[in-house]
Design a protein around this motif. Structure first.
Motif, PDB file in Angstrom:
ATOM      1  N   ILE A  42       0.875  -1.170   0.000  1.00 30.92           N
ATOM      2  CA  ILE A  42       0.000   0.000   0.000  1.00 30.92           C
ATOM      3  C   ILE A  42       0.910   1.217   0.000  1.00 30.92           C
ATOM      4  N   GLN A  43       0.867   1.984  -1.079  1.00 34.11           N
ATOM      5  CA  GLN A  43       1.766   3.124  -1.251  1.00 34.11           C
ATOM      6  C   GLN A  43       1.254   4.395  -0.584  1.00 34.11           C
ATOM      7  N   LYS A  44      -0.058   4.666  -0.761  1.00 34.47           N
ATOM      8  CA  LYS A  44      -0.611   5.920  -0.252  1.00 34.47           C
ATOM      9  C   LYS A  44      -2.088   5.720   0.047  1.00 34.47           C
ATOM     10  N   VAL A  45      -2.546   6.266   1.166  1.00 37.72           N
ATOM     11  CA  VAL A  45      -3.958   6.239   1.519  1.00 37.72           C
ATOM     12  C   VAL A  45      -4.370   7.668   1.854  1.00 37.72           C
ATOM     13  N   THR A  46      -5.397   8.144   1.160  1.00 39.03           N
ATOM     14  CA  THR A  46      -5.892   9.500   1.358  1.00 39.03           C
ATOM     15  C   THR A  46      -7.388   9.444   1.650  1.00 39.03           C
ATOM     16  N   ILE A  47      -7.821  10.131   2.700  1.00 33.56           N
ATOM     17  CA  ILE A  47      -9.259  10.275   2.937  1.00 33.56           C
ATOM     18  C   ILE A  47      -9.721  11.389   2.005  1.00 33.56           C
ATOM     19  N   THR A  48     -10.566  11.044   1.045  1.00 29.70           N
ATOM     20  CA  THR A  48     -10.982  12.031   0.046  1.00 29.70           C
ATOM     21  C   THR A  48     -12.301  12.701   0.387  1.00 29.70           C
ATOM     22  N   ALA A  49     -13.176  12.008   1.151  1.00 24.16           N
ATOM     23  CA  ALA A  49     -14.485  12.601   1.437  1.00 24.16           C
ATOM     24  C   ALA A  49     -15.128  11.939   2.640  1.00 24.16           C
ATOM     25  N   TYR A  50     -16.095  12.648   3.211  1.00 26.97           N
ATOM     26  CA  TYR A  50     -16.953  12.117   4.257  1.00 26.97           C
ATOM     27  C   TYR A  50     -18.375  12.133   3.714  1.00 26.97           C
ATOM     28  N   ILE A  51     -19.091  11.021   3.877  1.00 25.90           N
ATOM     29  CA  ILE A  51     -20.470  10.927   3.400  1.00 25.90           C
ATOM     30  C   ILE A  51     -21.397  11.307   4.547  1.00 25.90           C
ATOM     31  N   ASN A  52     -22.109  12.430   4.388  1.00 25.89           N
ATOM     32  CA  ASN A  52     -23.040  12.892   5.411  1.00 25.89           C
ATOM     33  C   ASN A  52     -24.275  11.999   5.442  1.00 25.89           C
ATOM     34  N   ASP A  53     -25.093  12.145   6.487  1.00 26.90           N
ATOM     35  CA  ASP A  53     -26.299  11.325   6.638  1.00 26.90           C
ATOM     36  C   ASP A  53     -27.288  11.517   5.494  1.00 26.90           C
ATOM     37  N   ASP A  54     -27.280  12.692   4.888  1.00 27.48           N
ATOM     38  CA  ASP A  54     -28.204  12.939   3.770  1.00 27.48           C
ATOM     39  C   ASP A  54     -27.620  12.512   2.423  1.00 27.48           C
ATOM     40  N   GLY A  55     -26.419  11.916   2.437  1.00 22.88           N
ATOM     41  CA  GLY A  55     -25.820  11.400   1.206  1.00 22.88           C
ATOM     42  C   GLY A  55     -24.893  12.362   0.491  1.00 22.88           C
ATOM     43  N   THR A  56     -24.786  13.590   0.972  1.00 23.34           N
ATOM     44  CA  THR A  56     -23.874  14.539   0.341  1.00 23.34           C
ATOM     45  C   THR A  56     -22.445  14.249   0.773  1.00 23.34           C
ATOM     46  N   LEU A  57     -21.512  14.673  -0.055  1.00 24.29           N
ATOM     47  CA  LEU A  57     -20.099  14.458   0.231  1.00 24.29           C
ATOM     48  C   LEU A  57     -19.452  15.735   0.724  1.00 24.29           C
ATOM     49  N   GLU A  58     -18.651  15.608   1.766  1.00 26.21           N
ATOM     50  CA  GLU A  58     -17.851  16.719   2.249  1.00 26.21           C
ATOM     51  C   GLU A  58     -16.404  16.416   1.869  1.00 26.21           C
ATOM     52  N   ASP A  59     -15.847  17.262   0.994  1.00 28.92           N
ATOM     53  CA  ASP A  59     -14.503  17.003   0.479  1.00 28.92           C
ATOM     54  C   ASP A  59     -13.445  17.146   1.566  1.00 28.92           C
ATOM     55  N   LEU A  60     -12.550  16.178   1.586  1.00 31.92           N
ATOM     56  CA  LEU A  60     -11.401  16.179   2.489  1.00 31.92           C
ATOM     57  C   LEU A  60     -10.181  15.802   1.660  1.00 31.92           C
ATOM     58  N   ASP A  61      -9.030  16.065   2.146  1.00 33.10           N
ATOM     59  CA  ASP A  61      -7.791  15.652   1.479  1.00 33.10           C
ATOM     60  C   ASP A  61      -6.746  15.413   2.566  1.00 33.10           C
ATOM     61  N   ILE A  62      -6.837  14.247   3.217  1.00 26.33           N
ATOM     62  CA  ILE A  62      -5.990  13.951   4.363  1.00 26.33           C
ATOM     63  C   ILE A  62      -5.205  12.669   4.089  1.00 26.33           C
ATOM     64  N   ASP A  63      -3.885  12.767   4.094  1.00 29.34           N
ATOM     65  CA  ASP A  63      -3.046  11.574   3.978  1.00 29.34           C
ATOM     66  C   ASP A  63      -3.078  10.850   5.325  1.00 29.34           C
ATOM     67  N   CYS A  64      -3.388   9.560   5.290  1.00 29.32           N
ATOM     68  CA  CYS A  64      -3.572   8.865   6.567  1.00 29.32           C
ATOM     69  C   CYS A  64      -2.925   7.485   6.603  1.00 29.32           C
ATOM     70  N   LEU A  65      -1.944   7.216   5.767  1.00 31.27           N
ATOM     71  CA  LEU A  65      -1.326   5.896   5.728  1.00 31.27           C
ATOM     72  C   LEU A  65      -0.769   5.479   7.080  1.00 31.27           C
ATOM     73  N   GLU A  66      -0.121   6.385   7.785  1.00 33.96           N
ATOM     74  CA  GLU A  66       0.502   6.022   9.063  1.00 33.96           C
ATOM     75  C   GLU A  66      -0.506   5.925  10.210  1.00 33.96           C
ATOM     76  N   TYR A  67      -1.768   6.318   9.991  1.00 35.55           N
ATOM     77  CA  TYR A  67      -2.775   6.293  11.054  1.00 35.55           C
ATOM     78  C   TYR A  67      -3.806   5.174  10.878  1.00 35.55           C
ATOM     79  N   LEU A  68      -3.569   4.231   9.975  1.00 31.20           N
ATOM     80  CA  LEU A  68      -4.537   3.170   9.718  1.00 31.20           C
ATOM     81  C   LEU A  68      -4.642   2.211  10.903  1.00 31.20           C
ATOM     82  N   THR A  69      -5.868   1.893  11.279  1.00 30.31           N
ATOM     83  CA  THR A  69      -6.091   0.869  12.294  1.00 30.31           C
ATOM     84  C   THR A  69      -6.135  -0.496  11.603  1.00 30.31           C
TER      85      THR A  69
END
Length: 88
Positions: A42-69
């Protein structure tokens, strides 16, 4: 296919992850050399969006490879294995 480099999108707990990975086919082995297993890096993991309860997307751009559970990583590996089936 001996080598695959690809980007997939995985959903985990209302987050969308973009995952870049490399996959290499292992050597089946012979009487001189023991078998090598297939490798997934796994080279790179980025959180690109959050899906709200109404189905809309909230854009994010967070590199999180080192924080994976462990559960996040297993979901990502599951997505990679599913993606590899399309190449085989």
């Amino acid at each position: 296919m001996n080598h695959i480099t690809n980007t997939i999108e995985v959903e985990y707990h209302n987050f969308l992850f973009e995952v870049n990975y490399n996959w290499r086919k292992g050597h089946p082995g012979d009487w001189l050399q023991p078998p090598d297993e297939d490798e997934t890096d796994i080279q790179k993991v980025t959180i690109t969006a959050y899906i709200n309860d109404d189905g809309t997307l909230e854009d994010l751009d967070i590199d999180c490879l080192e924080y994976l559970t462990a559960s996040m990583e297993s979901k990502i590996i599951e997505g990679i294995e599913f993606d590899l089936e399309t190449f085989k």
